[in-house]
Scaffold this motif. Structure first.
Motif, PDB file in Angstrom:
ATOM      1  N   ALA A  37       0.728  -1.170   0.124  1.00 28.32           N
ATOM      2  CA  ALA A  37      -0.177  -0.218   0.168  1.00 28.32           C
ATOM      3  C   ALA A  37       0.626   1.390   0.404  1.00 28.32           C
ATOM      4  O   ALA A  37       0.673   2.172  -0.344  1.00 28.32           O
ATOM      5  CB  ALA A  37      -0.668   0.135   0.594  1.00 28.32           C
ATOM      6  N   PHE A  38       2.384   0.763   0.420  1.00 29.48           N
ATOM      7  CA  PHE A  38       3.049   2.349   0.342  1.00 29.48           C
ATOM      8  C   PHE A  38       4.802   1.355   0.941  1.00 29.48           C
ATOM      9  O   PHE A  38       4.021   0.568   1.586  1.00 29.48           O
ATOM     10  CB  PHE A  38       2.849   3.227   1.835  1.00 29.48           C
ATOM     11  N   ASP A  39       5.441   1.925   0.911  1.00 27.34           N
ATOM     12  CA  ASP A  39       6.719   2.072   1.193  1.00 27.34           C
ATOM     13  C   ASP A  39       6.859   1.351   2.962  1.00 27.34           C
ATOM     14  O   ASP A  39       6.240   2.681   3.924  1.00 27.34           O
ATOM     15  CB  ASP A  39       7.710   2.991   0.679  1.00 27.34           C
ATOM     16  N   VAL A  63      -6.241   5.083  13.063  1.00 28.85           N
ATOM     17  CA  VAL A  63      -5.996   5.964  14.843  1.00 28.85           C
ATOM     18  C   VAL A  63      -4.747   5.601  15.426  1.00 28.85           C
ATOM     19  O   VAL A  63      -4.674   4.345  15.262  1.00 28.85           O
ATOM     20  CB  VAL A  63      -7.240   5.130  15.355  1.00 28.85           C
ATOM     21  N   GLU A  64      -4.438   7.088  15.206  1.00 30.77           N
ATOM     22  CA  GLU A  64      -2.224   6.744  14.882  1.00 30.77           C
ATOM     23  C   GLU A  64      -1.786   7.912  15.620  1.00 30.77           C
ATOM     24  O   GLU A  64      -1.431   8.469  14.896  1.00 30.77           O
ATOM     25  CB  GLU A  64      -2.182   6.307  13.927  1.00 30.77           C
ATOM     26  N   PRO A  65      -2.081   7.514  17.158  1.00 32.81           N
ATOM     27  CA  PRO A  65      -1.391   8.372  17.908  1.00 32.81           C
ATOM     28  C   PRO A  65      -0.072   7.927  17.850  1.00 32.81           C
ATOM     29  O   PRO A  65       0.333   6.998  17.749  1.00 32.81           O
ATOM     30  CB  PRO A  65      -2.108   8.599  19.405  1.00 32.81           C
ATOM     31  N   ALA A 102      -4.263  -1.203   3.600  1.00 40.06           N
ATOM     32  CA  ALA A 102      -4.267  -1.320   4.552  1.00 40.06           C
ATOM     33  C   ALA A 102      -3.066  -0.336   5.067  1.00 40.06           C
ATOM     34  O   ALA A 102      -2.228  -0.402   4.839  1.00 40.06           O
ATOM     35  CB  ALA A 102      -4.373  -3.256   5.534  1.00 40.06           C
ATOM     36  N   ASP A 103      -3.313  -0.532   6.091  1.00 45.35           N
ATOM     37  CA  ASP A 103      -2.461   0.622   7.430  1.00 45.35           C
ATOM     38  C   ASP A 103      -1.869   0.386   8.725  1.00 45.35           C
ATOM     39  O   ASP A 103      -3.165   0.886   9.642  1.00 45.35           O
ATOM     40  CB  ASP A 103      -2.676   2.357   7.552  1.00 45.35           C
ATOM     41  N   LEU A 104      -1.011  -0.177   9.040  1.00 46.69           N
ATOM     42  CA  LEU A 104      -0.647  -0.559  10.108  1.00 46.69           C
ATOM     43  C   LEU A 104       0.432  -0.128  11.092  1.00 46.69           C
ATOM     44  O   LEU A 104       1.347   0.313  10.164  1.00 46.69           O
ATOM     45  CB  LEU A 104      -0.509  -2.492  11.081  1.00 46.69           C
ATOM     46  N   THR A 105       0.458   0.284  12.216  1.00 48.03           N
ATOM     47  CA  THR A 105       1.770   0.618  12.626  1.00 48.03           C
ATOM     48  C   THR A 105       1.272  -0.074  14.177  1.00 48.03           C
ATOM     49  O   THR A 105       0.598  -0.219  14.950  1.00 48.03           O
ATOM     50  CB  THR A 105       2.412   2.048  13.279  1.00 48.03           C
ATOM     51  N   ARG A 106       2.884  -0.452  14.666  1.00 45.28           N
ATOM     52  CA  ARG A 106       3.367  -1.042  15.749  1.00 45.28           C
ATOM     53  C   ARG A 106       4.394  -1.070  15.942  1.00 45.28           C
ATOM     54  O   ARG A 106       6.259  -0.268  15.554  1.00 45.28           O
ATOM     55  CB  ARG A 106       3.043  -2.999  15.600  1.00 45.28           C
ATOM     56  N   ILE A 120       1.241   3.690  17.623  1.00 40.22           N
ATOM     57  CA  ILE A 120       0.527   2.271  17.363  1.00 40.22           C
ATOM     58  C   ILE A 120      -1.223   3.051  16.516  1.00 40.22           C
ATOM     59  O   ILE A 120      -1.241   3.154  16.826  1.00 40.22           O
ATOM     60  CB  ILE A 120      -0.255   2.111  18.775  1.00 40.22           C
ATOM     61  N   GLU A 121      -1.328   2.011  15.498  1.00 45.58           N
ATOM     62  CA  GLU A 121      -2.333   2.399  14.535  1.00 45.58           C
ATOM     63  C   GLU A 121      -2.506   1.151  14.232  1.00 45.58           C
ATOM     64  O   GLU A 121      -2.935  -0.111  13.719  1.00 45.58           O
ATOM     65  CB  GLU A 121      -1.232   3.104  13.338  1.00 45.58           C
ATOM     66  N   ASP A 122      -4.364   1.976  14.076  1.00 47.91           N
ATOM     67  CA  ASP A 122      -4.896   0.080  13.506  1.00 47.91           C
ATOM     68  C   ASP A 122      -5.687   1.269  12.531  1.00 47.91           C
ATOM     69  O   ASP A 122      -6.213   2.454  12.441  1.00 47.91           O
ATOM     70  CB  ASP A 122      -6.097  -0.071  14.605  1.00 47.91           C
ATOM     71  N   ILE A 129       7.004   0.250  12.991  1.00 52.86           N
ATOM     72  CA  ILE A 129       6.730  -0.279  12.188  1.00 52.86           C
ATOM     73  C   ILE A 129       5.563   0.078  11.618  1.00 52.86           C
ATOM     74  O   ILE A 129       4.440  -0.284  11.737  1.00 52.86           O
ATOM     75  CB  ILE A 129       6.800  -2.233  12.206  1.00 52.86           C
ATOM     76  N   ASP A 130       5.375   0.366  10.249  1.00 49.91           N
ATOM     77  CA  ASP A 130       4.475   1.282   9.530  1.00 49.91           C
ATOM     78  C   ASP A 130       4.271   0.017   8.660  1.00 49.91           C
ATOM     79  O   ASP A 130       5.154   0.320   7.521  1.00 49.91           O
ATOM     80  CB  ASP A 130       4.110   2.925   9.568  1.00 49.91           C
ATOM     81  N   MET A 131       4.102  -0.485   8.246  1.00 53.72           N
ATOM     82  CA  MET A 131       3.567  -1.193   6.888  1.00 53.72           C
ATOM     83  C   MET A 131       1.684  -1.023   6.368  1.00 53.72           C
ATOM     84  O   MET A 131       0.994  -1.070   7.191  1.00 53.72           O
ATOM     85  CB  MET A 131       3.682  -2.817   7.881  1.00 53.72           C
TER      86      MET A 131
HETATM   87 ZN    ZN Z   1       0.202   3.831   8.731  1.00 55.85          ZN
END
Ligand code: ZN
Ligand code: ZN
Length: 363
Positions: A190-192, A325-327, A232-236, A339-341, A221-223
């Protein structure tokens, strides 16, 4: 009948338009199903022209066969060389006097070609977000596709990070994540991928480098996977080995901020109200200045789309919108935590699509 074209068509009179020329490739795909994407800013795989009577996909000979196979509810017109001349001629034939165009999707060169082709009898009018506004609310099929992209992303995250060892470089970790998403069914990224370890974690969009990951430091990690066009957009934020006191304190604030927002957001609120649910927690903990971006953004065919969910965003959240939602808290020289959901807005709350665990790794 193509209901997306129909909705766009019905929105034209209120914008003072007889027709609109759609040039953005996500918008083009959304309206017609045509999957071609531009590879350079100046290239175009085509345009969609929608007037009160007509709906065309104008494309070049290279894409003609693909277009005929993919599009629905629009007629395919193939031009030889001059896309803007073809568009202006089709508009003129449809009796169009006031033609909307997407200013953010035309280069100045393209706009001038359109202007020349339109001549003096077609007035060109900027039409910002005409299609993006329709894209903001997702239908059930779109939600299913983003959900699938999120599942692939979650699984790749768990698979790769559970075996992560100290000394792996940021770039190696990014590649493992990317490779695994593809193996699990992603058609593309979805993105780099962002991997930032230690001080690099203070950069919200860190570019993965040759830096080895050390025990005890935060790793952001943002993937995201792309699946049938949808993102999809996820950060942990994880840590190998023992977490330090500072890491635990900051992680706890960010997680509380995220959970506060996720438990409070629902349809009918403004995006700025949604942002405030998380920002208040971080402000109260004394880290307000270190949360230097919006709480989130819309996700769909594009990884960043309407609505922006920020401090001063007037948009109203509606059922069916998909947002992140990624504060985050970023501290130069030390690192950061985000952290992103990816979530779906519902009438009485949200549905969280991202299911990757939020416990920091062993330590
Ligand atoms: Zn992201
Ligand atoms: Zn995001």
């Amino acid at each position: 009948m193509n209901s997306r074209i129909e909705l766009l068509r019905r929105s034209l009179p209120a914008k003072g338009l007889d027709a609109i020329l759609v040039s953005n490739s996500y918008n083009r795909r959304y309206l017609t199903g045509f999957k071609a994407m531009e590879t350079t800013l100046s290239a175009t795989a085509g345009h969609v022209l929608v007037s009160d009577q007509a709906a065309y996909l104008l494309t070049n000979p290279i894409h003609a066969e693909q277009a005929r196979a993919e599009v629905f509810g629009v007629e395919v017109l193939v031009y030889e060389r001059e896309p803007y001349l073809a568009a202006a001629n089709a508009a003129r034939d449809a009796g169009v006097k006031r033609l909307g165009f997407e200013p953010e999707s035309l280069t100045l060169t393209a706009f001038r070609a359109l202007e020349r082709a339109a001549g003096s009898n077609i007035e060109l009018i900027t039409a910002e977000n005409a299609v993006e506004d329709l894209r903001a609310r997702k239908d059930a099929d779109e939600i299913t596709l983003v959900h699938k992209a999120a599942e692939i992303t979650d699984r790749a995250f768990v698979e790769v990070t559970s075996g992560l060892r100290e000394g792996t470089t940021e770039a190696e970790l990014a590649w493992q994540l990317e490779k695994t998403m593809r193996e699990l069914g992603a058609e593309a990224l979805a993105f780099d991928t962002v991997v930032g370890a230690g001080p690099n974690a203070a950069l919200p969009h860190a570019i993965p480098s040759a830096k080895p990951i050390k025990a005890g430091e935060p790793v952001v990690i943002d993937m995201g996977a792309r699946y049938e066009g949808y993102c999809a957009d996820l950060t942990r934020t994880i840590c190998i080995g023992q977490t330090g006191e500072r890491f635990r304190r900051i992680y706890d604030i960010v997680l509380r901020a995220q959970l506060a927002a996720e438990s409070a957001i629902q349809a009918g609120q403004t995006a700025s109200e949604a942002d405030a649910f998380a920002r208040r927690v971080i402000d109260d903990a004394g880290f307000g200045a270190a949360f230097n971006h919006s709480l989130g953004h819309g996700v769909g065919l594009a990884v960043h789309e309407i609505p922006r969910v920020g401090k001063d965003s007037p948009a109203v959240l509606e059922e069916g919108m998909i947002v992140t939602v990624e504060p985050g808290i970023y501290i130069p020289g030390w690192g950061g935590v985000r952290i992103e959901d990816t979530v779906v807005i519902k009438d009485n709350g949200i549905e969280i699509l991202s299911q990757a665990p939020k416990e920091v790794l062993p330590g």
